[in-house]
Write a protein that holds these residues in place. Structure first.
Motif, short mmCIF file in Angstrom:
data_model
loop_
_atom_site.label_atom_id
_atom_site.label_comp_id
_atom_site.label_asym_id
_atom_site.label_seq_id
_atom_site.Cartn_x
_atom_site.Cartn_y
_atom_site.Cartn_z
N GLY A 110 0.83 -1.20 0.00
CA GLY A 110 0.00 0.00 0.00
C GLY A 110 0.86 1.25 0.00
O GLY A 110 1.85 1.34 -0.72
N ALA A 111 0.53 2.17 0.85
CA ALA A 111 1.23 3.45 0.92
C ALA A 111 2.59 3.29 1.58
O ALA A 111 2.80 2.42 2.42
N ALA A 112 3.51 4.17 1.19
CA ALA A 112 4.84 4.21 1.80
C ALA A 112 5.06 5.62 2.35
O ALA A 112 4.63 6.60 1.75
N SER A 113 5.72 5.69 3.50
CA SER A 113 6.04 6.99 4.08
C SER A 113 7.48 7.01 4.52
O SER A 113 8.09 5.97 4.79
N PHE A 114 8.06 8.21 4.57
CA PHE A 114 9.47 8.38 4.94
C PHE A 114 9.53 9.48 5.99
O PHE A 114 9.16 10.62 5.72
N GLU A 115 9.96 9.11 7.19
CA GLU A 115 10.00 10.09 8.27
C GLU A 115 11.13 9.73 9.24
O GLU A 115 11.25 8.58 9.67
N HIS A 116 11.96 10.72 9.56
CA HIS A 116 13.05 10.56 10.51
C HIS A 116 14.01 9.43 10.15
O HIS A 116 14.48 8.69 11.02
N GLY A 117 14.30 9.25 8.86
CA GLY A 117 15.23 8.21 8.42
C GLY A 117 14.64 6.82 8.37
O GLY A 117 15.37 5.85 8.16
N LEU A 118 13.33 6.70 8.58
CA LEU A 118 12.66 5.41 8.55
C LEU A 118 11.68 5.36 7.38
O LEU A 118 10.84 6.25 7.24
N LEU A 119 11.80 4.33 6.57
CA LEU A 119 10.88 4.11 5.46
C LEU A 119 9.87 3.07 5.90
O LEU A 119 10.25 1.97 6.32
N THR A 120 8.59 3.40 5.83
CA THR A 120 7.53 2.49 6.27
C THR A 120 6.64 2.17 5.08
O THR A 120 6.17 3.06 4.38
N ILE A 121 6.40 0.87 4.87
CA ILE A 121 5.55 0.40 3.78
C ILE A 121 4.41 -0.41 4.38
O ILE A 121 4.64 -1.35 5.14
N ALA A 122 3.19 -0.02 4.05
CA ALA A 122 2.00 -0.73 4.55
C ALA A 122 1.68 -1.89 3.61
O ALA A 122 1.75 -1.75 2.39
N LEU A 123 1.33 -3.02 4.18
CA LEU A 123 0.93 -4.20 3.42
C LEU A 123 -0.42 -4.67 3.90
O LEU A 123 -0.75 -4.54 5.08
N LYS A 124 -1.22 -5.22 2.98
CA LYS A 124 -2.54 -5.70 3.36
C LYS A 124 -2.86 -6.95 2.57
O LYS A 124 -2.56 -7.06 1.39
N ARG A 125 -3.49 -7.91 3.25
CA ARG A 125 -3.96 -9.12 2.58
C ARG A 125 -5.32 -8.81 1.98
O ARG A 125 -6.26 -8.45 2.68
N VAL A 126 -5.41 -8.95 0.66
CA VAL A 126 -6.65 -8.69 -0.06
C VAL A 126 -7.04 -9.98 -0.76
O VAL A 126 -6.50 -10.33 -1.81
N VAL A 127 -7.98 -10.71 -0.17
CA VAL A 127 -8.42 -11.98 -0.74
C VAL A 127 -9.49 -11.69 -1.78
O VAL A 127 -10.47 -11.00 -1.48
N PRO A 128 -9.35 -12.20 -3.01
CA PRO A 128 -10.37 -11.97 -4.03
C PRO A 128 -11.71 -12.55 -3.60
O PRO A 128 -11.78 -13.53 -2.86
N GLU A 129 -12.75 -11.94 -4.08
CA GLU A 129 -14.11 -12.35 -3.72
C GLU A 129 -14.36 -13.82 -4.05
O GLU A 129 -15.03 -14.53 -3.29
N ALA A 130 -13.79 -14.29 -5.15
CA ALA A 130 -14.00 -15.69 -5.55
C ALA A 130 -13.33 -16.67 -4.59
O ALA A 130 -13.72 -17.83 -4.50
N MET A 131 -12.32 -16.22 -3.84
CA MET A 131 -11.60 -17.10 -2.92
C MET A 131 -12.19 -17.09 -1.51
O MET A 131 -11.85 -17.95 -0.71
N LYS A 132 -13.05 -16.13 -1.21
CA LYS A 132 -13.63 -16.04 0.12
C LYS A 132 -14.69 -17.12 0.30
O LYS A 132 -15.39 -17.49 -0.65
N PRO A 133 -14.84 -17.63 1.51
CA PRO A 133 -15.91 -18.61 1.74
C PRO A 133 -17.28 -17.96 1.57
O PRO A 133 -17.46 -16.79 1.90
N ARG A 134 -18.21 -18.71 1.05
CA ARG A 134 -19.56 -18.17 0.88
C ARG A 134 -20.56 -19.18 1.38
O ARG A 134 -20.34 -20.38 1.33
N ARG A 135 -21.65 -18.69 1.88
CA ARG A 135 -22.69 -19.55 2.44
C ARG A 135 -23.65 -19.92 1.32
O ARG A 135 -24.11 -19.08 0.55
N ILE A 136 -23.97 -21.18 1.24
CA ILE A 136 -24.89 -21.68 0.23
C ILE A 136 -26.18 -22.07 0.92
O ILE A 136 -26.18 -22.90 1.84
#
Length: 158
Positions: A110-136
């Motif tokens: 996701g987004a990256a930020s740079f502050e006080h000599g530290l580089l921070t990168i955000a990561l997120k698990r994004v499971v596609p809709e087809a892979m999510k469990p669904r109730r039948i």
């Protein structure tokens, strides 16, 4: 002591796990270049993570972040301009670097930020809709899943 494990029997009896076995085999090898820059990996939530790299001495425009499928690469390349003065001691590392992070399936940078000599990168698990469990839902009537073809007029007349 034996440090490597033979995954050949498992490779023969499984399908689609090649990437996992490759990661296990290469992860056991020590790589001395991987010590710089130091970094932290933090799990912020159920599906969110954060990588923080200590990149003191670099400016944001000297750092490149590239996200590919299952790989995040952070590279730093110093500009040619050297600061003025005679150094008596140089303790802040200014060498170029490239740090690679293997990402699990469905992890997106996701987004990256740079502050006080530290580089921070955000990561997120994004499971596609087809892979999510669904109730039948269970219906009261059996489903009519037959497809009827065009009716033949001669057969209907008989």
């Amino acid at each position: 002591m034996r440090t490597n494990f033979d995954f050949a029997p498992y490779r023969r009896s499984t399908v689609g796990f090649d990437r996992l076995f490759d990661l296990l085999e290469t992860g056991s090898r020590a790589d001395t270049v991987e010590g710089y820059p130091p970094f932290d990996i933090v799990k912020d939530g159920e599906d969110t993570y954060r990588i923080t790299l200590a990149v003191a001495g670099f400016r944001p425009d000297e750092i490149e972040i590239v996200a590919q499928q299952n790989l995040l690469t952070v590279a730093g390349k110093r500009s040619e301009a050297e600061p003025e003065g005679d150094y008596l001691h140089r303790g802040i590392a200014t060498r170029d670097f490239e740090r690679r992070f293997q990402l699990a399936d469905f992890i997106e940078a996701g987004a990256a930020s740079f502050e006080h000599g530290l580089l921070t990168i955000a990561l997120k698990r994004v499971v596609p809709e087809a892979m999510k469990p669904r109730r039948i839902e269970i219906g009261g009537r059996p489903a009519n899943d037959r497809i009827e073809g065009p009716k033949d007029k001669a057969r209907d007349a008989a």
